[in-house]
Design an enzyme around this catalytic site. Structure first.
Site, PDB file in Angstrom:
ATOM      1  N   VAL A  23       0.845  -1.201   0.000  1.00  0.00           N
ATOM      2  CA  VAL A  23       0.000   0.000   0.000  1.00  0.00           C
ATOM      3  C   VAL A  23       0.879   1.249   0.000  1.00  0.00           C
ATOM      4  CG1 VAL A  23      -1.714   1.303   1.284  1.00  0.00           C
ATOM      5  CG2 VAL A  23      -1.918  -1.174   1.131  1.00  0.00           C
ATOM      6  N   PRO A 241     -37.973  17.958 -14.812  1.00  0.00           N
ATOM      7  CA  PRO A 241     -38.620  18.142 -13.516  1.00  0.00           C
ATOM      8  C   PRO A 241     -37.684  18.133 -12.317  1.00  0.00           C
ATOM      9  CG  PRO A 241     -39.026  15.934 -14.350  1.00  0.00           C
ATOM     10  CD  PRO A 241     -38.276  16.648 -15.418  1.00  0.00           C
ATOM     11  N   ASP A 264     -35.413  29.464 -13.519  1.00  0.00           N
ATOM     12  CA  ASP A 264     -36.649  29.483 -12.754  1.00  0.00           C
ATOM     13  C   ASP A 264     -36.433  28.945 -11.343  1.00  0.00           C
ATOM     14  OD1 ASP A 264     -38.058  30.515 -14.830  1.00  0.00           O
ATOM     15  OD2 ASP A 264     -38.988  28.626 -15.451  1.00  0.00           O
ATOM     16  N   LYS A 286     -40.722  32.453 -10.195  1.00  0.00           N
ATOM     17  CA  LYS A 286     -41.974  32.977  -9.645  1.00  0.00           C
ATOM     18  C   LYS A 286     -42.573  31.914  -8.737  1.00  0.00           C
ATOM     19  CE  LYS A 286     -43.029  35.493 -13.922  1.00  0.00           C
ATOM     20  NZ  LYS A 286     -42.054  34.823 -14.807  1.00  0.00           N
ATOM     21  N   GLY A 318     -39.024  21.652 -16.389  1.00  0.00           N
ATOM     22  CA  GLY A 318     -39.854  20.923 -17.339  1.00  0.00           C
ATOM     23  C   GLY A 318     -39.482  21.248 -18.761  1.00  0.00           C
ATOM     24  N   ASP A 319     -40.481  21.463 -19.600  1.00  0.00           N
ATOM     25  CA  ASP A 319     -40.277  21.825 -20.999  1.00  0.00           C
ATOM     26  C   ASP A 319     -40.710  23.275 -21.195  1.00  0.00           C
ATOM     27  OD1 ASP A 319     -39.978  20.646 -23.985  1.00  0.00           O
ATOM     28  OD2 ASP A 319     -41.594  22.123 -23.903  1.00  0.00           O
ATOM     29  N   THR A 347     -41.128  17.297 -19.807  1.00  0.00           N
ATOM     30  CA  THR A 347     -42.116  18.079 -19.079  1.00  0.00           C
ATOM     31  C   THR A 347     -42.519  17.365 -17.781  1.00  0.00           C
ATOM     32  OG1 THR A 347     -44.194  19.299 -19.276  1.00  0.00           O
ATOM     33  CG2 THR A 347     -44.128  17.093 -20.229  1.00  0.00           C
ATOM     34  N   MET A 399     -50.489  22.269 -10.947  1.00  0.00           N
ATOM     35  CA  MET A 399     -51.390  22.998 -10.075  1.00  0.00           C
ATOM     36  C   MET A 399     -50.698  23.519  -8.851  1.00  0.00           C
ATOM     37  SD  MET A 399     -52.790  19.784  -8.135  1.00  0.00           S
ATOM     38  CE  MET A 399     -51.688  20.282  -6.873  1.00  0.00           C
ATOM     39  N   GLY A 428     -41.388  15.504  -7.934  1.00  0.00           N
ATOM     40  CA  GLY A 428     -41.206  14.354  -8.811  1.00  0.00           C
ATOM     41  C   GLY A 428     -39.825  14.263  -9.413  1.00  0.00           C
TER      42      GLY A 428
END
Length: 487
Positions: A23, A241, A264, A286, A318-319, A347, A399, A428
């Site tokens: 070693v 995602p 984002d 946002k 996402g897309d 997406t 949502m 997700g």
């Protein structure tokens, strides 16, 4: 990141290695390649090459065989370790099979604030020797932080196949030209563009063909050409995602070439970490009820940075063309004559459903899928609920959590059955993904009962009941036993 990666210049620096076995021999060989002067402390030099390098008794220094940089050298300093041997040392390696000795060495090094590696003992080590891909002067180091050395070695094997020996020759060629390039191109941005042109073009091809003289001539020719003023541009990139593994190769290239990144709120840190380190990052995200950066200001920033000659990446979760307002931003760029391109992303509905084990279409349950956004009361009230409540289709609703009760109300009022399965996928594709399943009748109080938080995607339809059966990522969905009973 527990261990900070760095590359140390050890030419003619003293390094103490405690241990005389195989070693220790491996560590000494690496250190010799860096031109270090190595003192060994060991009862005996068991490893053959150590005895060849250092002689057959302590304190007989001999020159290191094959050391390419610096003076180098190996000396068998002593048989027993004593703290004074650390005087003037740059690094320490404890490589014995005796845990007590290794602890003594590590403790003495800590007391002197010296970096010490205890082989195969990450807890006692203050630095770790990585797996190395050597294409000197290009050197790539890989480490698992001591947690899984086998993974580091496997990563090294893959990287070895990506970077052949020509990369070292190319790096040496560019080092020879560095001064001339810097004098001809004093601006950092112009030099970066020139180097990218060299590495991605004919020069690299000539080096791979071992035509080094022709490669140097090609660099000179490119350098003599007048540099065109930098023309700004924008790449609209879908970040997916959250899981960075879902980025496309085009997206990764854009992030690596960007001067400015407008991103984002929902773009994950893992995705941003893949961008060029010195790229300017501007958050323009946002949140529901808190529009921190108006869309008009985002338009202004895109135009402003592109007109300044920068390569801008507009990075969206996402897309960008699915509820991402990407079309609006491109219309602004087109009006101002700014060149742009689009890199699609996975997406959220596709990615979150896949990672939750929910097929959005299924021959037995759903012949169509509809993507709907329902972020606020106004958007909920404008939707065509009669068609959305039709049977044998899947609804994927982007949502806000606050809209859950109103969505359930509208669907039930327009005839969707109260026993219709629903699934809510939070975060997700990420490590903290959480899936909750229930029936449409239970959805109204689900958000409060389960503590649902944004970002979350709602999936309505018979396919949602497959989440427990087809789960492959993360924990089992919450509520699946109750859903099965209801079925």
């Amino acid at each position: 990141m527990r261990y900070f990666p760095l590359f140390a210049d050890l030419r003619d620096q003293r390094v103490l290695v405690v241990g005389g076995g195989e070693v220790a021999e491996r560590k000494v060989r690496l250190l010799l390649e860096a031109g270090a002067r190595i003192d060994i402390v060991a009862h005996e030099l068991v490893a053959r090459e150590l005895s060849e390098w250092a002689g057959d008794r302590p304190s007989l220094p001999l020159p290191a065989a094959g050391a390419e940089q610096g003076a180098g050298g190996v000396s068998w300093l002593a048989r027993e370790f004593h703290e004074h041997q650390l005087d003037g040392v740059a690094l320490v390696v404890a490589a014995t099979s005796d845990g007590a000795i290794n602890e003594r060495v590590a403790s003495a090094a800590r007391a002197r604030r010296l970096l010490c590696n205890v082989v195969d003992d990450a807890e006692r080590s203050s630095f770790i020797v990585p797996a190395i891909v050597d294409r000197s002067p290009l050197v790539i180091a890989i480490s698992s932080g001591g947690a899984a050395p086998v993974l580091a070695r496997l990563a090294r094997e893959r990287i070895e196949t990506l970077f052949d020996e020509s990369w070292g020759a190319l790096a040496r060629l560019l080092a020879d030209w560095r001064g001339r390039i810097k004098r001809a191109l004093p601006g950092v941005a112009s030099r970066r563009r020139f180097y990218e042109r060299v590495v991605r073009g004919r020069v690299a091809e000539l080096v791979r063909s071992r035509r080094l003289e022709a490669a140097g001539q090609e660099i000179g020719r490119l350098l003599a050409e007048p540099m065109q003023p930098a023309r700004g541009s924008v790449v609209l990139v879908g970040a997916g995602p959250g899981d960075p593994g879902l980025l496309t190769l085009h997206a990764l290239r854009a992030l690596q070439e960007a001067d400015v990144i407008l991103h984002d709120r929902l773009v994950s840190d893992a995705v941003l970490a893949l961008a060029r380190r010195d790229a300017e990052r501007i958050p323009v995200g946002k949140a529901a009820g808190a529009h921190s950066v108006p869309q008009s200001r985002i338009h202004e920033l895109l135009v402003e940075h592109a007109r300044a000659g920068r390569r801008v990446v507009r990075l969206k979760g996402g897309d960008p063309f699915v509820f991402g307002r990407g079309g609006e931003e491109l219309e602004v760029l087109e009006r101002h004559g700014i060149p742009f391109e689009v890199v699609p992303g996975v997406t959220a509905a596709i990615g979150c459903a896949a990672y939750a084990g929910i097929p959005l279409t299924h021959r037995d349950h759903a012949q169509s899928v509809r993507f709907v956004t329902a972020h606020c009361g106004e958007s909920v009230d404008t939707l065509d609920w009669a068609s959305l409540a039709a049977p044998r289709q899947t609804l994927a609703l982007y949502m806000g959590v606050a809209a859950l009760d109103r969505v359930a109300e509208r669907l039930l009022a327009h005839g969707r059955g109260p026993a219709t399965p629903v699934a809510i996928v939070e975060n997700g594709t990420r490590e903290d993904q959480r899936v909750t399943v229930a029936t449409l009748a239970d959805l109204q109080d689900l958000a409060q009962r389960a503590g649902i938080r944004s970002p979350a995607l709602l999936i309505v339809g018979e396919v949602a009941a497959l989440a427990a059966q087809l789960r492959w990522f993360g924990d089992p969905p919450r509520g699946w036993q109750a859903l099965r009973s209801a079925a």
